[in-house]
Design a protein around this motif. Structure first.
Motif, PDB file in Angstrom:
ATOM      1  N   UNK A  62       0.835  -1.316  -0.030  1.00 49.80           N
ATOM      2  CA  UNK A  62       0.038   0.106   0.029  1.00 49.80           C
ATOM      3  C   UNK A  62       0.902   1.199  -0.097  1.00 49.80           C
ATOM      4  N   UNK A  63       2.246   1.043   0.079  1.00 52.04           N
ATOM      5  CA  UNK A  63       3.290   2.184  -0.116  1.00 52.04           C
ATOM      6  C   UNK A  63       3.157   3.116   1.200  1.00 52.04           C
ATOM      7  N   UNK A  64       2.690   2.437   2.540  1.00 53.65           N
ATOM      8  CA  UNK A  64       2.601   3.240   3.748  1.00 53.65           C
ATOM      9  C   UNK A  64       4.167   3.272   4.413  1.00 53.65           C
ATOM     10  N   UNK A  65       4.920   2.220   3.704  1.00 51.64           N
ATOM     11  CA  UNK A  65       6.206   2.013   4.298  1.00 51.64           C
ATOM     12  C   UNK A  65       7.070   2.074   3.048  1.00 51.64           C
ATOM     13  N   UNK A  66       8.201   3.011   3.398  1.00 51.81           N
ATOM     14  CA  UNK A  66       9.129   3.315   2.283  1.00 51.81           C
ATOM     15  C   UNK A  66      10.205   2.399   2.578  1.00 51.81           C
ATOM     16  N   UNK A  67      10.579   1.944   3.607  1.00 48.24           N
ATOM     17  CA  UNK A  67      11.943   0.952   3.788  1.00 48.24           C
ATOM     18  C   UNK A  67      11.633   0.218   4.981  1.00 48.24           C
ATOM     19  N   UNK A  68      12.737  -0.495   5.276  1.00 45.83           N
ATOM     20  CA  UNK A  68      12.556  -1.555   6.225  1.00 45.83           C
ATOM     21  C   UNK A  68      13.772  -1.332   7.201  1.00 45.83           C
ATOM     22  N   UNK A  69      14.145  -0.063   7.606  1.00 50.48           N
ATOM     23  CA  UNK A  69      15.142   0.209   8.549  1.00 50.48           C
ATOM     24  C   UNK A  69      14.806   0.181   9.722  1.00 50.48           C
ATOM     25  N   UNK A  75      13.255 -10.033  11.809  1.00 48.56           N
ATOM     26  CA  UNK A  75      11.684  -9.755  11.142  1.00 48.56           C
ATOM     27  C   UNK A  75      12.188  -9.838   9.368  1.00 48.56           C
ATOM     28  N   UNK A  76      13.236  -9.261   9.375  1.00 47.57           N
ATOM     29  CA  UNK A  76      13.741  -9.022   7.906  1.00 47.57           C
ATOM     30  C   UNK A  76      13.792 -10.288   7.405  1.00 47.57           C
ATOM     31  N   UNK A  77      14.481 -11.534   8.129  1.00 49.23           N
ATOM     32  CA  UNK A  77      14.598 -12.776   7.747  1.00 49.23           C
ATOM     33  C   UNK A  77      13.228 -13.575   7.618  1.00 49.23           C
ATOM     34  N   UNK A  78      12.373 -13.173   8.391  1.00 51.75           N
ATOM     35  CA  UNK A  78      11.003 -13.941   8.462  1.00 51.75           C
ATOM     36  C   UNK A  78      10.402 -13.124   7.258  1.00 51.75           C
ATOM     37  N   UNK A  79      10.430 -11.987   6.918  1.00 50.61           N
ATOM     38  CA  UNK A  79       9.980 -11.491   5.711  1.00 50.61           C
ATOM     39  C   UNK A  79      10.600 -12.029   4.402  1.00 50.61           C
ATOM     40  N   UNK A  80      11.606 -12.232   4.651  1.00 51.86           N
ATOM     41  CA  UNK A  80      12.327 -12.896   3.461  1.00 51.86           C
ATOM     42  C   UNK A  80      12.010 -14.210   3.151  1.00 51.86           C
TER      43      UNK A  80
END
Length: 138
Positions: A62-69, A75-80
């Motif tokens: 939805x483009x509410x989040x611009x990055x994963x900083x 969480x990044x590994x789970x998302x991946x």
């Protein structure tokens, strides 16, 4: 507090042999209920992590989040992992559809359903009758 006091009083009133057995029974019951609660907690934590990952993915779409900083490495590994599993599922579905299309194209074409001759003639006659009636109006 009152419940604990009642339990202690009832154990003091019992003979010593049955007190030990009863305490072991209560301890086993407490251990079982603790194990059950721990399993439930682990399931809920897992569900919460899945919900968080889905929210993050929806925010990205939805483009509410611009990055994963702001995400931690776990969480990044789970998302991946979730993204790779979804990609794999999509790729498998595409391959299934392609194989179904290949199978369908290799089959002989289906014969068209034919109507009995009497029905075909009556349809033609009705069309002719309609055209004749239109000529009378012109």
């Amino acid at each position: 507090m009152q419940e604990t006091t009642n339990m202690m009083q009832s154990s003091l009133d019992m003979p010593e042999s049955s007190v030990g057995n009863r305490m072991l029974d209560r301890e086993a019951l407490l251990q079982k209920s603790i194990a059950k609660a721990e399993n439930k907690l682990l399931r809920r934590r897992s569900q919460n992590r899945q919900f968080e990952i889905n929210i993050i993915m929806n925010d990205i779409i939805a483009r509410r989040r611009k990055n994963l900083d702001d995400l931690d490495p776990v969480q990044i590994e789970e998302l991946e992992w979730v993204l790779s599993m979804r990609h794999k599922g999509i790729r498998n579905r595409i391959n299934e559809l392609r194989s179904e299309a290949t199978e369908a194209s290799s089959l002989p074409p289906a014969q068209p359903a034919t109507q009995p001759a009497s029905q075909v003639d009556s349809v033609k006659l009705e069309i002719l009758d309609d055209q004749d009636s239109l000529k009378g109006f012109a």
